[in-house]
Design a protein around this motif. Structure first.
Motif, PDB file in Angstrom:
ATOM      1  N   UNK A   1     -11.291  -0.536   4.220  1.00 25.54           N
ATOM      2  CA  UNK A   1     -11.905  -0.257   5.509  1.00 25.54           C
ATOM      3  C   UNK A   1     -13.417  -0.105   5.322  1.00 25.54           C
ATOM      4  N   UNK A   2     -14.212  -0.708   6.228  1.00 20.91           N
ATOM      5  CA  UNK A   2     -15.662  -0.709   6.069  1.00 20.91           C
ATOM      6  C   UNK A   2     -16.338  -0.577   7.428  1.00 20.91           C
ATOM      7  N   UNK A   3     -17.374   0.279   7.501  1.00 21.03           N
ATOM      8  CA  UNK A   3     -18.208   0.391   8.700  1.00 21.03           C
ATOM      9  C   UNK A   3     -19.244  -0.724   8.704  1.00 21.03           C
ATOM     10  N   UNK A   4     -19.486  -1.277   9.898  1.00 20.99           N
ATOM     11  CA  UNK A   4     -20.422  -2.393  10.041  1.00 20.99           C
ATOM     12  C   UNK A   4     -21.408  -2.070  11.156  1.00 20.99           C
ATOM     13  N   UNK A   5     -22.690  -1.938  10.822  1.00 22.62           N
ATOM     14  CA  UNK A   5     -23.736  -1.753  11.827  1.00 22.62           C
ATOM     15  C   UNK A   5     -23.347  -0.702  12.861  1.00 22.62           C
ATOM     16  N   UNK A   6     -22.966   0.477  12.396  1.00 22.62           N
ATOM     17  CA  UNK A   6     -22.541   1.555  13.283  1.00 22.62           C
ATOM     18  C   UNK A   6     -23.578   2.676  13.299  1.00 22.62           C
ATOM     19  N   UNK A   7     -23.389   3.621  14.223  1.00 26.17           N
ATOM     20  CA  UNK A   7     -24.251   4.797  14.304  1.00 26.17           C
ATOM     21  C   UNK A   7     -23.465   6.098  14.150  1.00 26.17           C
ATOM     22  N   UNK A   8     -22.147   6.007  14.239  1.00 24.63           N
ATOM     23  CA  UNK A   8     -21.273   7.172  14.055  1.00 24.63           C
ATOM     24  C   UNK A   8     -20.271   6.845  12.960  1.00 24.63           C
ATOM     25  N   UNK A   9     -19.996   7.825  12.105  1.00 25.59           N
ATOM     26  CA  UNK A   9     -19.180   7.567  10.931  1.00 25.59           C
ATOM     27  C   UNK A   9     -18.139   8.682  10.778  1.00 25.59           C
ATOM     28  N   UNK A  10     -17.056   8.618  11.542  1.00 26.51           N
ATOM     29  CA  UNK A  10     -16.041   9.675  11.436  1.00 26.51           C
ATOM     30  C   UNK A  10     -15.269   9.631  10.137  1.00 26.51           C
ATOM     31  N   UNK A  11     -15.207   8.445   9.476  1.00 30.00           N
ATOM     32  CA  UNK A  11     -14.524   8.312   8.184  1.00 30.00           C
ATOM     33  C   UNK A  11     -15.391   7.476   7.252  1.00 30.00           C
ATOM     34  N   UNK A  12     -15.149   7.563   5.941  1.00 30.88           N
ATOM     35  CA  UNK A  12     -15.940   6.756   4.990  1.00 30.88           C
ATOM     36  C   UNK A  12     -15.359   5.355   4.843  1.00 30.88           C
ATOM     37  N   UNK A  13     -16.097   4.488   4.161  1.00 30.80           N
ATOM     38  CA  UNK A  13     -15.533   3.217   3.706  1.00 30.80           C
ATOM     39  C   UNK A  13     -14.566   3.535   2.563  1.00 30.80           C
ATOM     40  N   UNK A  14     -13.332   3.072   2.684  1.00 33.02           N
ATOM     41  CA  UNK A  14     -12.352   3.463   1.671  1.00 33.02           C
ATOM     42  C   UNK A  14     -11.509   2.265   1.241  1.00 33.02           C
ATOM     43  N   UNK A  15     -10.858   2.422   0.100  1.00 26.14           N
ATOM     44  CA  UNK A  15      -9.886   1.455  -0.406  1.00 26.14           C
ATOM     45  C   UNK A  15      -8.575   2.181  -0.651  1.00 26.14           C
ATOM     46  N   UNK A  16      -7.469   1.502  -0.359  1.00 26.48           N
ATOM     47  CA  UNK A  16      -6.136   2.101  -0.494  1.00 26.48           C
ATOM     48  C   UNK A  16      -5.237   1.102  -1.209  1.00 26.48           C
ATOM     49  N   UNK A  17      -4.492   1.600  -2.206  1.00 18.98           N
ATOM     50  CA  UNK A  17      -3.549   0.782  -2.961  1.00 18.98           C
ATOM     51  C   UNK A  17      -2.197   1.482  -2.900  1.00 18.98           C
ATOM     52  N   UNK A  18      -1.199   0.771  -2.399  1.00 27.40           N
ATOM     53  CA  UNK A  18       0.084   1.420  -2.104  1.00 27.40           C
ATOM     54  C   UNK A  18       1.223   0.530  -2.591  1.00 27.40           C
ATOM     55  N   UNK A  19       2.230   1.127  -3.205  1.00 29.87           N
ATOM     56  CA  UNK A  19       3.398   0.372  -3.632  1.00 29.87           C
ATOM     57  C   UNK A  19       4.571   1.290  -3.898  1.00 29.87           C
ATOM     58  N   UNK A  20       5.764   0.739  -3.743  1.00 28.20           N
ATOM     59  CA  UNK A  20       6.959   1.520  -3.998  1.00 28.20           C
ATOM     60  C   UNK A  20       8.136   0.623  -4.325  1.00 28.20           C
ATOM     61  N   UNK A  21       9.122   1.183  -5.039  1.00 26.75           N
ATOM     62  CA  UNK A  21      10.348   0.466  -5.392  1.00 26.75           C
ATOM     63  C   UNK A  21      11.537   1.299  -4.937  1.00 26.75           C
ATOM     64  N   UNK A  22      12.605   0.624  -4.500  1.00 26.14           N
ATOM     65  CA  UNK A  22      13.751   1.341  -3.948  1.00 26.14           C
ATOM     66  C   UNK A  22      15.054   0.612  -4.270  1.00 26.14           C
ATOM     67  N   UNK A  23      16.133   1.366  -4.172  1.00 24.77           N
ATOM     68  CA  UNK A  23      17.464   0.775  -4.173  1.00 24.77           C
ATOM     69  C   UNK A  23      18.279   1.442  -3.081  1.00 24.77           C
ATOM     70  N   UNK A  24      19.184   0.668  -2.513  1.00 22.16           N
ATOM     71  CA  UNK A  24      19.994   1.139  -1.394  1.00 22.16           C
ATOM     72  C   UNK A  24      21.405   0.593  -1.579  1.00 22.16           C
ATOM     73  N   UNK A  25      22.398   1.437  -1.355  1.00 18.34           N
ATOM     74  CA  UNK A  25      23.790   1.027  -1.521  1.00 18.34           C
ATOM     75  C   UNK A  25      24.608   1.469  -0.315  1.00 18.34           C
TER      76      UNK A  25
END
Length: 817
Positions: free
Chosen positions: A446-470
């Motif tokens: 996520x990145x702010x572009x030419x803004x004047x208000x910044x409620x959150x920072x520019x951030x990076x998120x990496x997400x992963x998961x493994x599952x089994x279901x029976x």
């Protein structure tokens, strides 16, 4: 990825040509049943019955399948069929008429197509006809009117965030065609960015669903399925939808065209909706609640005897007003901001002339949301099992214009890029056991572009998961469950903000050019871990009575605004303060359900009890005198807190459909939830801290319909409807620092009429006429954020905040072709 696709394509094109077909006829009381859906569960094979009740499924690989038939006004039918090579299987299926419209076959949250009564979690499907005959200006409101326990947190008629059993925002995961819907859903005024006319079916899981999807499914899942051609006849088919709503002069039109041939299929869809400011008897026109929404999507795919590959594109574009509720203190007429920041005195803003209130044209202060999505979905038989692969790229761009002197300068301008991936393998059935394993996750920036208000920072998120279901099923008993492990890493660099004296606004600056800048968001890097699990049981006591029990553990990592927010969100008109030390939320929910379906009536009951560790919530900040802490524009300051919490409640439904009164239906449902903060310092404090925020009150829906079949050549049936919506007063609210206020109860009366009109041979179109809030009742929903958009301690007319929509006459035409 290319290697995987190559293998799948090779398997597909070298598949055996030893296939068979199924032909048949559908009857009810000796008459043919047309427009019924026939499908083989867990495959892409499907068809519709024609005017003679006949259908055909061809080029089916030899094997054993579960054939399912579903048609509006009839009980679903299901039977096992064995397809042999180079043979034709002929069936005659008799359907039982039933005006209790239950969509029992669902697939969300399980490995293979599964009936709701065989799934231990609380899950409900909503069909396309059910959505079409429900009048609302937002898709989430449509679903909430059909699913007890599902509510919406609203910021006007086109911004509705789902809430399941008292839990909303990032605790409810929305899926579009099996892919996480990733926009800026952390914000109050950020809705679900999908085309309502494009959704062919929806499913709602109530309760922790982290097992299959990971973080953000703590409260449940809303799964939206766009239309995919299921008439394998090599002809073009389509549908045109047009509607008008009188209250806000909403005009909407949608068109889709689809083709399903022997090897290839495609769909083109488009829609356009625009609306004026809505109105009620207290506020008249509510300023800045108008919108202008456009959608375009396409699907191209090919199929073989072993499966299919789909390639999809969607585009969503919306211009949406940003209401702030500022008014003249005496006349209570709405006013508008014309100056900037400290030069803006909210008590001396000019009145809005009527021509600016009664218009489709948006004010300079509005938000623009663009959501682009490209994704591919592959499903193939692999040996005696199945493999399912998804890959998606999404981009969400949000601009919030809040500068009246520089209307082209966005206050908040953020761009969110998301890559979604998923791989699932359904192992071959072993006796009565089915097993699924998989991985899924996302990469996000996520990145702010030419803004004047910044409620959150520019951030990076990496997400992963493994599952089994029976899943195991034998006789009357069924057992299912599984486990999942998730990792999520969130990080951002030092984020500096400096005032630009020439422009008069703040700007983002980076090292080394940070002279005179403020470090608004210090660098952050943290990994969240979560284990999710569930186990459940179903027991079909008799053919008509079923019981289910489930216990599940859910997980949710804190979202970006809860961790990092430190400033004004211009669209929400709130200053947010986060906490970078928050822990993940973990829930342990127990569900107990019972259902009964008899020839004359049906009933359902679902009880739940949910304990949450590290529950995150908002409270308003007040000064030493108890007054809200605000800025020059009256924007209030809220801070996130964390504590243990408990929520419990129930949903119940009862439908009366006497066999001797064909077409008559008396339907009722009830939902209630109680939420408590378990922090010891609030024990016994009532609204001064003991209750959780945004908890819906007791709600009851009752409706009476009577389908009248006519002998007319044109009007084949007419169905009048009377509906009562009743909400109890909500006195269990978070009143600490005036975060929330009590909400009076209300009752609304709705009426409607549905007509089936035959326009060509066996083809019919549907005309829906509905009057919502017939008596023009003045009311405020407990979950409406506009209820709190008030800048004065007293009001000359005794009303505070903005009220919900008044009487609304809705006309909709659905024309399939």
């Amino acid at each position: 990825m290319k290697s995987i696709l190559s293998i799948l394509l090779l398997l597909a094109f070298t598949a055996s040509a030893q296939t068979g077909k199924i032909t048949g006829k559908l009857l009810s009381e000796g008459k043919a049943v047309e427009r019924a859906s026939i499908s083989l569960a867990g495959t892409a094979f499907g068809a519709w019955s024609d005017s003679l009740g006949s259908f055909m499924l061809s080029r089916i690989p030899a094997g054993t399948y579960q054939l399912r038939v579903s048609c509006l006004g009839y009980d679903d039918a299901e039977q096992q069929v064995a397809v042999k090579s180079n043979n034709s299987l002929t069936l005659c299926i008799v359907l039982t008429a039933n005006d209790v419209l239950l969509n029992d076959v669902v697939v969300t949250g399980v490995s293979r197509a599964t009936q709701a009564r065989e799934n231990p979690v609380a899950i409900m499907g909503i069909s396309s006809p059910a959505m079409e005959r429900t009048a609302a200006s937002d898709l989430m409101d449509v679903l909430a009117r059909n699913v007890p326990g599902l509510h919406t947190v609203k910021t006007g008629p086109n911004v509705s965030k789902p809430s399941i059993r008292g839990l909303g925002y990032n605790r409810v995961l929305t899926l579009y065609d099996g892919i996480r819907q990733e926009g800026q859903q952390w914000g109050d005024e950020h809705g679900i960015e999908v085309d309502a006319y494009d959704i062919n079916r929806a499913e709602v899981i109530k309760g922790p669903a982290s097992l299959m999807y990971g973080s953000d499914a703590l409260a449940g899942v809303i799964s939206l399925f766009p239309y995919t051609p299921d008439m394998d006849d090599g002809k073009l088919h389509g549908k045109f939808v047009s509607e008008y709503q009188s209250n806000n002069n909403l005009v909407g039109n949608g068109l889709r065209i689809g083709y399903n041939g022997r090897k290839f299929l495609f769909v083109l869809r488009g829609s356009y909706r625009m609306a004026n400011n809505y109105r009620n008897a207290i506020d008249n026109r509510v300023y800045n609640t108008n919108f202008d929404e456009k959608n375009l999507s396409a699907l191209a795919g090919f199929k073989t005897n072993k499966g299919y590959s789909h390639f999809n594109f969607t585009l969503y574009s919306n211009l949406q007003g940003i209401p702030d509720g500022s008014r003249d203190s005496l006349t209570r007429q709405f006013t508008k901001q014309v100056r900037e920041r400290n030069n803006d005195d909210i008590k001396s803003r000019p009145l809005i002339p009527y021509n600016e209130l009664n218009t489709y044209r948006l004010s300079p202060l509005h938000q623009r949301i663009d959501h682009y999505r490209i994704y591919t979905h592959h499903f193939y038989q692999l040996g005696k099992g199945n493999v399912d692969i998804i890959f998606s790229l999404q981009q969400n761009i949000r601009r919030e214009y809040n500068h009246p002197t520089m209307p082209n300068q966005a206050g908040m301008h953020v761009r969110l890029n998301t890559l979604n991936y998923g791989l699932r393998y359904d192992a071959p059935r072993l006796g009565n056991m089915e097993v699924t394993v998989g991985i899924n996750g996302m990469l996000q920036q996520n990145k702010s572009i030419d803004a004047t208000d910044f409620p959150i920072p520019d951030y990076a998120l990496y997400d992963g998961g493994a599952y089994w279901y029976a899943k195991w099923k034998s006789g009357k008993w069924g057992v299912s469950g599984g486990a999942r492990y998730d990792l999520r890493r969130v990080q951002w660099k030092d984020f500096f903000v400096r005032n630009n004296a020439a422009a008069g606004f703040d700007e983002h600056v980076a090292l080394p050019d940070t002279a005179n800048a403020v470090l608004q968001f210090p660098a952050y890097d943290k990994v969240f871990k979560g284990i999710s699990a569930s186990v459940g049981f179903t027991f079909q006591a008799t053919r008509d009575i079923g019981l289910k029990f489930n216990i599940g553990r859910g997980y949710r990592a804190p979202n970006i605004t809860e961790m990092a927010s430190n400033g004004l969100d211009p669209g929400a008109h709130i200053i947010y303060l986060g906490n970078r030390n928050f822990d993940p939320e973990f829930s342990l929910e127990t569900d107990l359900g019972a259902s009964a379906r008899f020839s004359n009536f049906s009933a359902e009951l679902s009880l739940f009890n949910n304990h949450i560790q590290h529950y995150i919530y908002l409270t308003m900040l007040a000064d030493n005198n108890g007054n809200p802490i605000t800025d020059a524009q009256g924007n209030k300051t809220y801070q996130y807190q964390q504590a243990a919490a408990q929520l419990y409640g129930m949903e119940a439904g009862f439908s009366l459909n006497p066999v001797k009164l064909r077409g008559f239906s008396f339907d009722n449902n009830l939902s209630v939830v109680y939420g408590f903060n378990k922090n010891e310092i609030y024990e016994g404090k009532g609204e001064q801290g003991a209750y959780l925020p945004l908890i819906p009150p007791l709600k009851i829906w009752s409706s009476i319909t009577q389908k009248i079949t006519t002998a007319s050549k044109w009007f084949t049936s007419i169905t009048p409807k009377v509906e009562v919506e009743w909400a109890a007063k909500q006195n269990r609210f978070l009143g600490l620092n005036h975060t929330e206020t009590p909400t009076p109860g209300y009752a609304l009366l709705h009426i409607g009429l549905t007509a089936d009109i035959r326009y060509y041979k066996s083809r019919s179109m549907q005309l829906y006429i509905q009057v919502m809030n017939l008596l023009d009742k003045v009311y405020q929903s407990n979950l409406s954020r506009l209820k709190y958009f008030e800048y004065y301690n007293q009001s000359p007319n005794g009303h505070s905040g903005m009220y919900n929509m008044g009487r609304n006459i809705c006309v909709k035409l659905v024309l399939p072709f």
